[in-house]
Write a protein that holds these residues in place. Structure first.
Motif, PDB file in Angstrom:
ATOM      1  N   CYS A  86       0.813  -1.227   0.000  1.00 17.31           N
ATOM      2  CA  CYS A  86       0.000   0.000   0.000  1.00 17.31           C
ATOM      3  C   CYS A  86       0.842   1.270   0.000  1.00 17.31           C
ATOM      4  CB  CYS A  86      -0.935  -0.001   1.210  1.00 17.31           C
ATOM      5  SG  CYS A  86      -2.169  -1.326   1.186  1.00 17.31           S
ATOM      6  N   ILE A  87       1.872   1.325   0.843  1.00 19.51           N
ATOM      7  CA  ILE A  87       2.683   2.544   0.938  1.00 19.51           C
ATOM      8  C   ILE A  87       3.460   2.799  -0.353  1.00 19.51           C
ATOM      9  CG2 ILE A  87       4.481   3.746   2.222  1.00 19.51           C
ATOM     10  CD1 ILE A  87       1.762   3.396   3.691  1.00 19.51           C
ATOM     11  N   PRO A  88       4.181   1.804  -0.892  1.00 25.00           N
ATOM     12  CA  PRO A  88       4.853   2.045  -2.185  1.00 25.00           C
ATOM     13  C   PRO A  88       3.883   2.406  -3.306  1.00 25.00           C
ATOM     14  CG  PRO A  88       5.788   0.127  -1.128  1.00 25.00           C
ATOM     15  CD  PRO A  88       4.570   0.499  -0.334  1.00 25.00           C
ATOM     16  N   TYR A  89       2.709   1.764  -3.314  1.00 25.23           N
ATOM     17  CA  TYR A  89       1.724   2.093  -4.353  1.00 25.23           C
ATOM     18  C   TYR A  89       1.370   3.578  -4.270  1.00 25.23           C
ATOM     19  CZ  TYR A  89      -2.237   1.742  -7.517  1.00 25.23           C
ATOM     20  OH  TYR A  89      -3.080   1.914  -8.588  1.00 25.23           O
ATOM     21  N   ALA A  90       1.015   4.041  -3.075  1.00 27.04           N
ATOM     22  CA  ALA A  90       0.615   5.439  -2.901  1.00 27.04           C
ATOM     23  C   ALA A  90       1.761   6.385  -3.276  1.00 27.04           C
ATOM     24  CB  ALA A  90       0.178   5.672  -1.462  1.00 27.04           C
ATOM     25  N   CYS A  91       2.969   6.027  -2.892  1.00 26.32           N
ATOM     26  CA  CYS A  91       4.113   6.896  -3.157  1.00 26.32           C
ATOM     27  C   CYS A  91       4.480   6.919  -4.638  1.00 26.32           C
ATOM     28  CB  CYS A  91       5.304   6.447  -2.316  1.00 26.32           C
ATOM     29  SG  CYS A  91       5.041   6.684  -0.534  1.00 26.32           S
ATOM     30  N   LEU A  92       4.447   5.760  -5.305  1.00 24.00           N
ATOM     31  CA  LEU A  92       4.759   5.740  -6.742  1.00 24.00           C
ATOM     32  C   LEU A  92       3.668   6.425  -7.553  1.00 24.00           C
ATOM     33  CD1 LEU A  92       7.161   4.550  -8.410  1.00 24.00           C
ATOM     34  CD2 LEU A  92       7.149   4.041  -5.967  1.00 24.00           C
ATOM     35  N   PHE A  93       2.433   6.382  -7.069  1.00 23.42           N
ATOM     36  CA  PHE A  93       1.374   7.146  -7.728  1.00 23.42           C
ATOM     37  C   PHE A  93       1.696   8.640  -7.648  1.00 23.42           C
ATOM     38  CE2 PHE A  93      -2.485   9.703  -7.243  1.00 23.42           C
ATOM     39  CZ  PHE A  93      -3.100   9.467  -8.465  1.00 23.42           C
ATOM     40  N   THR A  94       2.145   9.083  -6.485  1.00 19.71           N
ATOM     41  CA  THR A  94       2.524  10.489  -6.320  1.00 19.71           C
ATOM     42  C   THR A  94       3.699  10.840  -7.232  1.00 19.71           C
ATOM     43  OG1 THR A  94       1.832  10.339  -3.996  1.00 19.71           O
ATOM     44  CG2 THR A  94       3.140  12.258  -4.630  1.00 19.71           C
ATOM     45  N   TYR A  95       4.656   9.937  -7.318  1.00 20.44           N
ATOM     46  CA  TYR A  95       5.809  10.126  -8.207  1.00 20.44           C
ATOM     47  C   TYR A  95       5.340  10.234  -9.660  1.00 20.44           C
ATOM     48  CZ  TYR A  95      10.090   8.806 -10.756  1.00 20.44           C
ATOM     49  OH  TYR A  95      11.157   8.757 -11.620  1.00 20.44           O
ATOM     50  N   HIS A  96       4.413   9.386 -10.048  1.00 23.92           N
ATOM     51  CA  HIS A  96       3.851   9.414 -11.399  1.00 23.92           C
ATOM     52  C   HIS A  96       3.168  10.753 -11.672  1.00 23.92           C
ATOM     53  CE1 HIS A  96       1.832   7.853 -15.020  1.00 23.92           C
ATOM     54  NE2 HIS A  96       0.730   8.414 -14.553  1.00 23.92           N
ATOM     55  N   CYS A  97       2.422  11.240 -10.684  1.00 13.97           N
ATOM     56  CA  CYS A  97       1.751  12.542 -10.833  1.00 13.97           C
ATOM     57  C   CYS A  97       2.774  13.663 -10.963  1.00 13.97           C
ATOM     58  CB  CYS A  97       0.839  12.811  -9.632  1.00 13.97           C
ATOM     59  SG  CYS A  97      -0.600  11.724  -9.532  1.00 13.97           S
ATOM     60  N   ALA A  98       3.822  13.599 -10.142  1.00 19.91           N
ATOM     61  CA  ALA A  98       4.875  14.621 -10.217  1.00 19.91           C
ATOM     62  C   ALA A  98       5.536  14.612 -11.586  1.00 19.91           C
ATOM     63  CB  ALA A  98       5.902  14.375  -9.113  1.00 19.91           C
TER      64      ALA A  98
END
Length: 243
Positions: A86-98
């Protein structure tokens, strides 16, 4: 009234819920990168799960039975396994948005400098506190991985990763705050009275860390989290480059 045994599970679900929903946004289309994402998560778990199992076994950290379901796999609560998804998913989604919103823009060089400073601080911390298991390994691995990107790989995405990690520090502190002290906001921002923290979902042996908390989150967790997320991002970007 929420059953306390659901607390850890709900924290995981809370972290992933919005990123999962917006993964299908017509602009972002993060779902198209799921293969790369899960390749990164699996690679990270191959290192972090054995580390977690061993440190749990020798008492570097552990879990409060009052706040978990009681379902275990290889001596780890099922919620802990979900944490590494869950944590990596949320963080990589944020990275993708950035990446989406900074496309075509030059990121400031100070982000590169921050990576260098972080690597140096982590290296020195590992040397000075080599007798503390969590502190040594969290900072040593963080230093090595950053130096790999700075010197060997010379990654063109390291600036973007550092920007994303800085943005994520606040939600990172909040989510880890709940895990390390359910009412974490009741404690000082810089907290050295670590033995008096109560209602811990995840507890730590304070002789094996720096003994400094941000609210209730061990300061060492920042290096641990950076290492975990940079490792996932490294495999993620490699997978995308090769496919």
């Amino acid at each position: 009234m929420i059953d306390p045994k659901l607390y850890y599970l709900l924290i995981n679900l809370g972290c992933i819920s919005i990123p999962l929903i917006f993964s299908f946004h017509p602009w972002l289309k993060f779902y198209r990168n799921w293969k790369a994402l899960f390749a990164g998560i699996i690679a990270m778990m191959l290192i972090f799960i054995p580390w977690d199992i061993y440190f749990t076994k020798i008492g570097v950290w552990g879990f409060n039975d009052e706040y978990i379901s009681g379902i275990y796999l290889f001596n780890l609560p099922i919620e802990e396994w979900l944490f590494f998804i869950c944590i990596p998913y949320a963080c990589l989604f944020t990275y993708h948005c950035a990446k989406f919103f900074t496309k075509g823009k030059k990121l400031p060089d100070i982000l590169h400098l921050i990576a260098w400073i972080t690597a140096i601080i982590c290296g020195l911390t590992a040397i000075l506190h080599h007798d503390k298991l969590y502190t040594f390994f969290a900072h040593f691995f963080c230093c090595i991985l950053l130096l790999y990107h700075l010197i060997i790989r010379k990654s063109n995405y390291l600036k973007l990763f550092m920007l994303t990690f800085l943005v994520l520090l606040l939600p990172f502190v909040i989510s880890n705050g709940f895990l390390t002290g359910v009412h974490f906001w009741e404690y000082p921002f810089i907290n050295t009275d670590v033995e008096n923290i109560t209602e811990k979902i995840v507890w730590y042996n304070n002789t094996e860390n720096l003994g400094i908390r941000i609210f209730t989150m061990p300061l060492d967790d920042i290096s641990y989290g950076l290492t975990m997320l940079l490792l996932v991002t490294t495999v993620y970007e490699t997978f995308i480059e090769q496919n």
